[in-house]
Design a protein around this motif. Structure first.
Motif: not given
Ligand code: CP
Length: 308
Positions: A55-61, A108-110, A138-143, A258-262
Motif C-alpha cells: 500500500e502507498n506510504s510516505t511517512r512510514t516507509r 510490512i504494510r499490507t 492496526s498501525h502500531p508504530t503510528q500509535a 494528524h497521522p497524515g497524509p492531510q
Molecule cells: N501515517 C502514515 O501511515 O502515513 P503514510 O501512509 O504516509 O505512511
C-alpha cells in the motif's frame, strides 16, 4: 568518550499494541528519547531489513528507512510487482526466501491481513516482523509515535481527554491509538457522523456532535477521509460542513495531531493547519523516526545498548 553498556528488554515481533505491555511501551519511549538526545548508540549495525509495502506510504516507509540508516541497518526494498509473487510464488515462500538471503527483519504494510496470520502461524520463522500498517485494523508504530509525541507535552496522560475526529470506520490509526490511549487510562472521545462510526469499538465515548466531542480535549487526532477504502458514496459536503476542524471550533489550547497524509480543507482547514496548535503534526513525523529506531534496536539487539 565514556561508554556504558546497559541491559534492555528485547522485543519480539511487533504485531499490535495490545500484545505490548505498558512497561514495553515505556521502554520504547525512553529509548526513542535517548536516541533523540543522542545519548545512546546503535548496536545493530550491519543487520538487514526488508521493506515490503503493498500500500502507498510516505511517512512510514521513509521513517523506517531513515531509522534503519541511522542505526547502520542495511535496507532492501521489496517490490511485489517485479518479484516472483507475480510467478505465483506464495507469500510465505517469499518470506522464507528473504530469510535465507539473510534478512533479519521484515517491515510490512499490507491491505491483506491474512499475510500477518500466515507469518504468525509459521512459528519456525527466524526473521522478525514489524506491522507498518495492516488494512483498517492496526498501525502500531503510528500509535507508539502518537503516544511518544503526547508524552513530550504532558508528563501524565492518566485521566486526560483525547478526541479522535473523522473517518474512524476505515482508520487503522484510530484503532491502534485507542488501544494505546486505553492502556494509559485516557478518556477517549470518538467524534464522527454515523457513516464513519464503528459500533464494535466499545469503552469509549461516541459523539456525533463535534462541539460536544471536543469539550475538555487536551489533544485532538484528525483523520483523513480514506476514500481508497470506501466503496459507497459518502456525503462529503455534509461531512465538511459539520466535522471539519477550524480555528473557531478547535479547543484553544489543544494539540492537533494528524497521522497524515492531510487533505487540506477537508478534515482540517488550511488556516488551522498553519496555526501553532498544528505544530505537533510535523513533530509526529520527526518523532516517528526515533520511535522506529527504538523498536528496531530492541528487536535486533543482543540484549544490550551502548550509552555514550
Ligand atoms: N501515517 C502514515 O501511515 O502515513 P503514510 O501512509 O504516509 O505512511
Amino acid at each position: 568518550m565514556k561508554i556504558r553498556v546497559v541491559f534492555s528488554m528485547i522485543l519480539n515481533n511487533l504485531y499490535d499494541i495490545n500484545s505490548l505491555t505498558i512497561r514495553q511501551i515505556d521502554e520504547i519511549s525512553k529509548m526513542a528519547r535517548d536516541f533523540q538526545l543522542n545519548k545512546i548508540e546503535s548496536t545493530v549495525k550491519g543487520k538487514n531489513a526488508v521493506i515490503y509495502f503493498d500500500e502507498n506510504s510516505t511517512r512510514t516507509r521513509f521513517s523506517f528507512e531513515v531509522a534503519c540508516r541511522n542505526l547502520g541497518i542495511r535496507v532492501f526494498n521489496f517490490n511485489k510487482e517485479t518479484s516472483s509473487i507475480q510467478k505465483k510464488e506464495s507469500f510465505i515462500d517469499t518470506v522464507r526466501t528473504l530469510e535465507a538471503l539473510g534478512m533479519d527483519v521484515l517491515i510490512i504494510r499490507t491491505g491483506d491481513e491474512r499475510l500477518f496470520n500466515e507469518i504468525l502461524n509459521n512459528k519456525d520463522l527466524k526473521i522478525k516482523f514489524i506491522n507498518a500498517g495492516c488494512s483498517t485494523k492496526s498501525h502500531p508504530t503510528q500509535a507508539l509515535t502518537d503516544y511518544y509525541t503526547l508524552k513530550r507535552h504532558f508528563s501524565s496522560l492518566n485521566g486526560k481527554t483525547i478526541s479522535i475526529v473523522g473517518d474512524i470506520l476505515h482508520s487503522r490509526v484510530a484503532r491502534s491509538d485507542i488501544e494505546i490511549f486505553r492502556k494509559f487510562d485516557m478518556n477517549i472521545n470518538l467524534v464522527a457522523p454515523v457513516y464513519f462510526q464503528d459500533i464494535n469499538i466499545k469503552n469509549v465515548n461516541w459523539f456525533d456532535n463535534l462541539y460536544e466531542g471536543l469539550k475538555d480535549a487536551c489533544a485532538v487526532v484528525a483523520l483523513r477521509v480514506q476514500n481508497e477504502r470506501i466503496d459507497t458514496t459518502i456525503p462529503l459536503i455534509h461531512y465538511v460542513k459539520n466535522y471539519r476542524l477550524d480555528i473557531n471550533n478547535f479547543p484553544q489550547n489543544a494539540l492537533l495531531l494528524h497521522p497524515g497524509p492531510q487533505n487540506r480543507d477537508i478534515e482540517v482547514t488550511d488556516e488551522l493547519l498553519k496555526s501553532k496548535n498544528a505544530n505537533t503534526i510535523l513533530e509526529q513525523v520527526t518523532n516517528g523516526v526515533y520511535v522506529r529506531m527504538a523498536i528496531l534496536q530492541k528487536m535486533l539487539s543482543d540484549n544490550e545498548i551502548v550509552q555514550k
